[in-house]
Design an enzyme around this catalytic site. Structure first.
Site, PDB file in Angstrom:
ATOM      1  N   LYS A 292       0.861  -1.190   0.000  1.00 17.73           N
ATOM      2  CA  LYS A 292       0.000   0.000   0.000  1.00 17.73           C
ATOM      3  C   LYS A 292       0.895   1.238   0.000  1.00 17.73           C
ATOM      4  O   LYS A 292       1.782   1.373   0.853  1.00 17.73           O
ATOM      5  CB  LYS A 292      -0.857  -0.032   1.265  1.00 17.73           C
ATOM      6  CG  LYS A 292      -2.209   0.641   1.149  1.00 17.73           C
ATOM      7  CD  LYS A 292      -3.000   0.322   2.418  1.00 17.73           C
ATOM      8  CE  LYS A 292      -4.352   0.979   2.430  1.00 17.73           C
ATOM      9  NZ  LYS A 292      -4.999   0.833   3.744  1.00 17.73           N
TER      10      LYS A 292
HETATM   11  O1  G3P Z   1      -7.611   1.724   5.769  1.00 22.93           O
HETATM   12  C1  G3P Z   1      -7.953   2.999   5.344  1.00 22.93           C
HETATM   13  C2  G3P Z   1      -9.333   3.499   5.723  1.00 22.93           C
HETATM   14  O2  G3P Z   1     -10.277   2.492   5.589  1.00 22.93           O
HETATM   15  C3  G3P Z   1      -9.401   4.265   7.001  1.00 22.93           C
HETATM   16  O3  G3P Z   1     -10.701   4.525   7.442  1.00 22.93           O
HETATM   17  O4  G3P Z   1     -12.288   5.209   9.229  1.00 22.93           O
HETATM   18  O5  G3P Z   1      -9.853   5.835   9.420  1.00 22.93           O
HETATM   19  O6  G3P Z   1     -11.316   6.939   7.747  1.00 22.93           O
HETATM   20  P1  G3P Z   1     -11.053   5.690   8.501  1.00 22.93           P
END
Ligand code: G3P
Length: 217
Positions: free
Chosen positions: A83
């Site tokens: 990633k």
């Molecule tokens: O893994 C990346 C993403 O899904 C993060 O989500 O909830 O931290 O905005 P969030």
């Protein structure tokens, strides 16, 4: 549509993978930091459990560093996906790593132009963050619609991986739009199962059955 779990927590992954509904896992530096322990050992364990794509993120910000870290991540297991953040360096690193045959997930994508560029450099997955867009009063799912349209126009091989999913409605919308993958925290996957009418219905079936058995006895 594939369902990935967005977590670095091995126990959550074991519990949901056992149900046969998890196709892969995504992690990020924040999620891995929460777990503590040896990130390489944790990622390897996750790969052994899910036997599907598992994203591990680089933390270098320059091209050479990202490529070096990316190769190390890929060496952990055949299921690892590298990633990289969507930056100019990330785009360059993606091109190098993809040419070497590695799978790359370009993350922190917030616009259709970024998604187009990620596809052009051979990303396997592009990760638009819908919840974080919603948080700033911008329709995150509208972005998914745009990216799916653009990728279909040119038959890019890059898969649209809907990230920053906050609730089951995001999943329903993503599936209706034809997104390839949704990565979700465990509580959102749990919520997909629940419906009060299912619980009430089952309770009634079992009670009726018991009543009938008792009257026969
Ligand atoms: O893994 C990346 C993403 O899904 C993060 O989500 O909830 O931290 O905005 P969030």
């Amino acid at each position: 549509m594939k369902l990935f779990l967005d977590t670095g927590n091995v126990r959550e992954i074991e519990a949901l993978a056992a149900l046969g509904i998890i196709d892969g896992v995504t992690t990020n530096p924040s999620l891995m930091a929460k777990e503590g322990g040896d990130p390489v050992a944790i990622l390897k364990r996750i790969c052994d459990i899910v036997k599907g794509p598992v994203s591990g993120e680089v933390v270098a910000t320059d091209v050479e560093g990202m490529v070096r870290e990316g190769r190390d991540i890929a060496a952990i297991d055949e299921h690892m996906v590298i990633k990289v953040p969507f930056t100019k360096a990330g785009v360059q690193a993606c091109k190098v790593l993809a040419h070497e045959g590695h799978k790359v997930n370009v993350t922190l994508v917030f616009s259709a132009t970024q998604a187009l560029l990620a596809a052009k450099v051979g990303a396997t997955f592009v990760s638009p963050f819908v919840g974080r867009l919603d948080d700033i009063a911008t329709d995150g799912m509208r972005l998914i619609e745009e990216i799916v349209d653009i990728y279909q126009n040119y038959e890019f091989g890059t898969e649209v991986l809907v990230a920053s999913v906050r609730h089951p409605i995001h999943i329903v919308q993503a599936a209706r739009m034809g997104a390839d993958v949704c990565t979700c925290p465990a509580p959102v996957i749990e919520a997909m199962f629940r419906h009060p009418l299912t619980d009430l219905g089952l309770e009634r079936f079992l009670k009726d059955w018991e009543k009938a058995q008792a009257s026969r006895a």
